[in-house]
Design a protein around this motif. Structure first.
Motif, PDB file in Angstrom:
ATOM      1  N   GLY A 171      -8.498  -3.199 -28.654  1.00  0.00           N
ATOM      2  CA  GLY A 171      -7.242  -3.905 -28.874  1.00  0.00           C
ATOM      3  C   GLY A 171      -7.438  -5.196 -29.639  1.00  0.00           C
ATOM      4  N   GLU A 172      -8.456  -5.968 -29.283  1.00  0.00           N
ATOM      5  CA  GLU A 172      -8.722  -7.222 -29.974  1.00  0.00           C
ATOM      6  C   GLU A 172      -9.120  -6.967 -31.423  1.00  0.00           C
ATOM      7  OE1 GLU A 172      -9.000 -11.184 -30.812  1.00  0.00           O
ATOM      8  OE2 GLU A 172      -8.051 -10.163 -29.129  1.00  0.00           O
ATOM      9  N   ALA A 173      -9.911  -5.920 -31.657  1.00  0.00           N
ATOM     10  CA  ALA A 173     -10.307  -5.587 -33.028  1.00  0.00           C
ATOM     11  C   ALA A 173      -9.098  -5.216 -33.871  1.00  0.00           C
ATOM     12  CB  ALA A 173     -11.315  -4.431 -33.020  1.00  0.00           C
ATOM     13  N   VAL A 174      -8.166  -4.482 -33.298  1.00  0.00           N
ATOM     14  CA  VAL A 174      -6.946  -4.116 -34.025  1.00  0.00           C
ATOM     15  C   VAL A 174      -6.139  -5.367 -34.369  1.00  0.00           C
ATOM     16  CG1 VAL A 174      -4.727  -2.918 -33.862  1.00  0.00           C
ATOM     17  CG2 VAL A 174      -6.812  -1.783 -33.081  1.00  0.00           C
ATOM     18  N   ARG A 175      -6.024  -6.295 -33.430  1.00  0.00           N
ATOM     19  CA  ARG A 175      -5.294  -7.537 -33.710  1.00  0.00           C
ATOM     20  C   ARG A 175      -5.932  -8.301 -34.871  1.00  0.00           C
ATOM     21  NH1 ARG A 175      -3.903  -7.349 -28.214  1.00  0.00           N
ATOM     22  NH2 ARG A 175      -5.996  -7.958 -27.530  1.00  0.00           N
ATOM     23  N   ILE A 176      -7.245  -8.378 -34.865  1.00  0.00           N
ATOM     24  CA  ILE A 176      -7.958  -9.088 -35.936  1.00  0.00           C
ATOM     25  C   ILE A 176      -7.731  -8.397 -37.276  1.00  0.00           C
ATOM     26  CG2 ILE A 176     -10.248  -9.693 -36.812  1.00  0.00           C
ATOM     27  CD1 ILE A 176     -11.104 -10.047 -33.861  1.00  0.00           C
ATOM     28  N   LEU A 177      -7.815  -7.071 -37.287  1.00  0.00           N
ATOM     29  CA  LEU A 177      -7.619  -6.325 -38.532  1.00  0.00           C
ATOM     30  C   LEU A 177      -6.215  -6.557 -39.092  1.00  0.00           C
ATOM     31  CD1 LEU A 177      -9.328  -2.909 -37.639  1.00  0.00           C
ATOM     32  CD2 LEU A 177     -10.128  -4.592 -39.308  1.00  0.00           C
ATOM     33  N   CYS A 178      -5.220  -6.550 -38.234  1.00  0.00           N
ATOM     34  CA  CYS A 178      -3.835  -6.728 -38.683  1.00  0.00           C
ATOM     35  C   CYS A 178      -3.553  -8.163 -39.093  1.00  0.00           C
ATOM     36  CB  CYS A 178      -2.871  -6.315 -37.578  1.00  0.00           C
ATOM     37  SG  CYS A 178      -2.942  -4.568 -37.115  1.00  0.00           S
ATOM     38  N   ASP A 179      -4.028  -9.103 -38.310  1.00  0.00           N
ATOM     39  CA  ASP A 179      -3.675 -10.498 -38.506  1.00  0.00           C
ATOM     40  C   ASP A 179      -4.502 -11.173 -39.594  1.00  0.00           C
ATOM     41  OD1 ASP A 179      -2.151 -12.857 -37.583  1.00  0.00           O
ATOM     42  OD2 ASP A 179      -4.133 -13.612 -37.035  1.00  0.00           O
ATOM     43  N   ALA A 180      -5.814 -10.938 -39.595  1.00  0.00           N
ATOM     44  CA  ALA A 180      -6.703 -11.663 -40.507  1.00  0.00           C
ATOM     45  C   ALA A 180      -7.047 -10.894 -41.775  1.00  0.00           C
ATOM     46  CB  ALA A 180      -7.994 -12.043 -39.772  1.00  0.00           C
ATOM     47  N   HIS A 181      -6.839  -9.588 -41.762  1.00  0.00           N
ATOM     48  CA  HIS A 181      -7.279  -8.792 -42.909  1.00  0.00           C
ATOM     49  C   HIS A 181      -6.154  -7.981 -43.548  1.00  0.00           C
ATOM     50  CE1 HIS A 181     -11.508  -9.782 -42.143  1.00  0.00           C
ATOM     51  NE2 HIS A 181     -11.213  -9.669 -40.875  1.00  0.00           N
ATOM     52  N   GLY A 182      -4.937  -8.115 -43.064  1.00  0.00           N
ATOM     53  CA  GLY A 182      -3.804  -7.458 -43.700  1.00  0.00           C
ATOM     54  C   GLY A 182      -3.883  -5.947 -43.752  1.00  0.00           C
ATOM     55  N   GLY A 237      -6.525   7.379 -23.028  1.00  0.00           N
ATOM     56  CA  GLY A 237      -5.183   6.812 -23.021  1.00  0.00           C
ATOM     57  C   GLY A 237      -5.188   5.295 -23.003  1.00  0.00           C
ATOM     58  N   GLN A 238      -6.113   4.713 -22.266  1.00  0.00           N
ATOM     59  CA  GLN A 238      -6.202   3.254 -22.218  1.00  0.00           C
ATOM     60  C   GLN A 238      -6.575   2.665 -23.572  1.00  0.00           C
ATOM     61  OE1 GLN A 238      -9.089   2.914 -19.085  1.00  0.00           O
ATOM     62  NE2 GLN A 238      -7.549   2.804 -17.452  1.00  0.00           N
ATOM     63  N   ILE A 239      -7.518   3.304 -24.267  1.00  0.00           N
ATOM     64  CA  ILE A 239      -7.934   2.817 -25.588  1.00  0.00           C
ATOM     65  C   ILE A 239      -6.776   2.906 -26.572  1.00  0.00           C
ATOM     66  CG2 ILE A 239      -9.423   3.296 -27.573  1.00  0.00           C
ATOM     67  CD1 ILE A 239     -11.593   4.154 -25.591  1.00  0.00           C
ATOM     68  N   LEU A 240      -6.097   4.051 -26.574  1.00  0.00           N
ATOM     69  CA  LEU A 240      -4.985   4.222 -27.505  1.00  0.00           C
ATOM     70  C   LEU A 240      -3.850   3.253 -27.192  1.00  0.00           C
ATOM     71  CD1 LEU A 240      -4.866   8.128 -27.787  1.00  0.00           C
ATOM     72  CD2 LEU A 240      -5.811   6.510 -29.431  1.00  0.00           C
ATOM     73  N   THR A 241      -3.573   3.051 -25.916  1.00  0.00           N
ATOM     74  CA  THR A 241      -2.501   2.131 -25.525  1.00  0.00           C
ATOM     75  C   THR A 241      -2.791   0.714 -26.009  1.00  0.00           C
ATOM     76  OG1 THR A 241      -1.894   3.435 -23.582  1.00  0.00           O
ATOM     77  CG2 THR A 241      -1.285   1.102 -23.573  1.00  0.00           C
ATOM     78  N   GLU A 242      -4.012   0.244 -25.787  1.00  0.00           N
ATOM     79  CA  GLU A 242      -4.388  -1.108 -26.225  1.00  0.00           C
ATOM     80  C   GLU A 242      -4.261  -1.239 -27.741  1.00  0.00           C
ATOM     81  OE1 GLU A 242      -5.214  -3.879 -24.708  1.00  0.00           O
ATOM     82  OE2 GLU A 242      -5.406  -3.239 -22.624  1.00  0.00           O
ATOM     83  N   ALA A 243      -4.706  -0.209 -28.465  1.00  0.00           N
ATOM     84  CA  ALA A 243      -4.654  -0.261 -29.927  1.00  0.00           C
ATOM     85  C   ALA A 243      -3.221  -0.280 -30.435  1.00  0.00           C
ATOM     86  CB  ALA A 243      -5.411   0.924 -30.513  1.00  0.00           C
ATOM     87  N   VAL A 244      -2.395   0.603 -29.889  1.00  0.00           N
ATOM     88  CA  VAL A 244      -0.991   0.687 -30.327  1.00  0.00           C
ATOM     89  C   VAL A 244      -0.244  -0.606 -30.010  1.00  0.00           C
ATOM     90  CG1 VAL A 244       1.206   1.851 -29.919  1.00  0.00           C
ATOM     91  CG2 VAL A 244      -0.888   3.201 -30.216  1.00  0.00           C
TER      92      VAL A 244
END
Length: 381
Positions: free
Chosen positions: A89-100, A132-139
């Motif tokens: 989840g944290e990696a997804v946030r970084i990818l979206c926020d810092a790397h567009g 399911g937990q991994i997918l939920t955090e990512a989504v």
């Protein structure tokens, strides 16, 4: 389940892809240069090499360097791999926020022993709650940015431990934008034939999100056949494009109902080879780019009559001048070797026993957590 018409686009949440074709990440191959080369041939979704979630979160220099996108990549697509929900989840946030990043795909298909023996890769979907937990955090992490999250998986660990239908249900329930299925089990690795019927089963079971098919797409006609036989919403192409980036031109033509262009002569292949080396040079510098290009030579020349001396020397090039001199020795009028059409490319191997943690198959639930060592940068699926 045949379909009356071929899909002409792929919709992933708010992201629309002009052709329902996805380039599968391949380690050491699908870098920015190769993706640009493929995108110059035809429309599609071109996914960068797989990156581990831990590498992103910890700011690993190598991982971050892979987040390089070509000028013609309208959709910044990243494949992420991880085994810990919070880290993913944290990696997804970084990818979206810092790397567009515009799209995140999660890989649960790697059959490599050093990954599966720790409970990662293609072994992980057996633990349904964890998946399911991994997918939920990512989504949930991607939702504020409007970035769709998709997943890729295999049929299962082996024929006695199939997971793909459960994975499809979990993908729907957690809000994934699509699921891609490689029609092989982990025990098959890349051997034998892909089971397209499993893709049809998944499509019949999953009603709310697109299902993409992967496995044994060597020509545009294979992609059309897969869609017609399974009803899937698009295709994922991996090994079939090795040394053949023009496959995406043919795929774009096929999905738009146009006639597929004629096969390239050796001269046209040589032009693409030179362009590929040049793009690698633009990214890495001439010498390093030429060195990186060496691995592609055998794929480009597969089936052509180029002599062993030229092939060997092409595998040693370190400058454009050396590459040009060697290519000049080939016959540009030589026709494409039709014997290579429809045949496997890249790794194949043979079926293998899947290495798993002790007691892994005793339950679909996980007691504790997956060994962090399972988060390895080895890609595949």
């Amino acid at each position: 389940m045949p379909t009356a018409t071929l899909p002409d686009r792929l919709v992933l949440g708010d992201v629309e892809v002009d052709t329902p074709v996805v380039l599968a990440p391949m380690a050491g191959v699908t870098n920015a240069a190769f993706r640009q080369l493929c995108a110059e041939q035809g429309a599609g979704l071109y996914v960068c090499e797989m990156i581990t979630s831990r590498g992103i979160v910890e700011g690993d220099r190598t991982s971050l360097s892979m987040l390089t996108f070509a000028p013609n990549e309208k959709i910044r697509s990243v494949q992420l791999y991880g085994v810990d929900p919070r880290t993913v989840g944290e990696a997804v946030r970084i990818l979206c926020d810092a790397h567009g990043v515009d799209h995140v795909d999660l890989n649960f298909g790697c059959p490599v022993p050093k990954v599966t023996r720790k409970g990662g890769g293609a072994a992980l979907p057996w633990k349904a709650t964890l998946l399911g937990q991994i997918l939920t955090e990512a989504v949930e992490a991607a939702r504020p940015y409007g970035v769709p999250v998709t997943m890729k998986t295999r049929k299962g660990i082996d024929d006695d431990h199939l997971t793909f239908l459960d994975a499809g249900r979990i993908a729907e329930d957690t809000g994934c934008a699509a699921i891609a299925l490689h029609g092989r089990t982990a025990s098959q690795h890349y051997s034998g034939r892909a089971d397209w019927s499993s893709i049809g089963e998944l499509k019949a079971a999953v009603s709310s999100i697109p299902v993409l098919g992967n496995g044994d797409i060597w020509e545009a006609s294979d992609a059309v056949a897969m869609v017609e036989q399974t009803g899937c919403d698009g295709v994922v192409v991996g090994r079939g494009c090795l040394g053949r980036p023009w496959l995406f031109r043919d795929l774009a033509a096929a999905f738009s109902g146009r006639t597929v262009q004629e096969l390239p002569t050796l001269g046209e292949v040589m032009h693409v080879m030179r362009r590929h080396a040049e793009l690698l040079g633009d990214w890495l510098g001439e010498e390093r780019g030429c060195v990186e290009f060496r691995k592609h030579v055998a794929w480009y020349l597969k089936g052509f009559r180029a002599g062993s001396r030229v092939r060997e020397n092409l595998g040693k090039v370190s400058s454009y001048a050396a590459l040009d001199a060697l290519l000049a020795e080939l016959d540009p009028s030589e026709p494409y070797p039709v014997s290579e059409l429809g045949t496997p490319r890249g790794r194949q191997g043979s079926p293998k026993r899947v290495h798993l943690p002790d007691g892994w198959l005793d339950s679909r639930e996980l007691a504790g957590s997956v060994d962090a060592a399972a988060e390895d940068a080895t890609s595949g699926g």
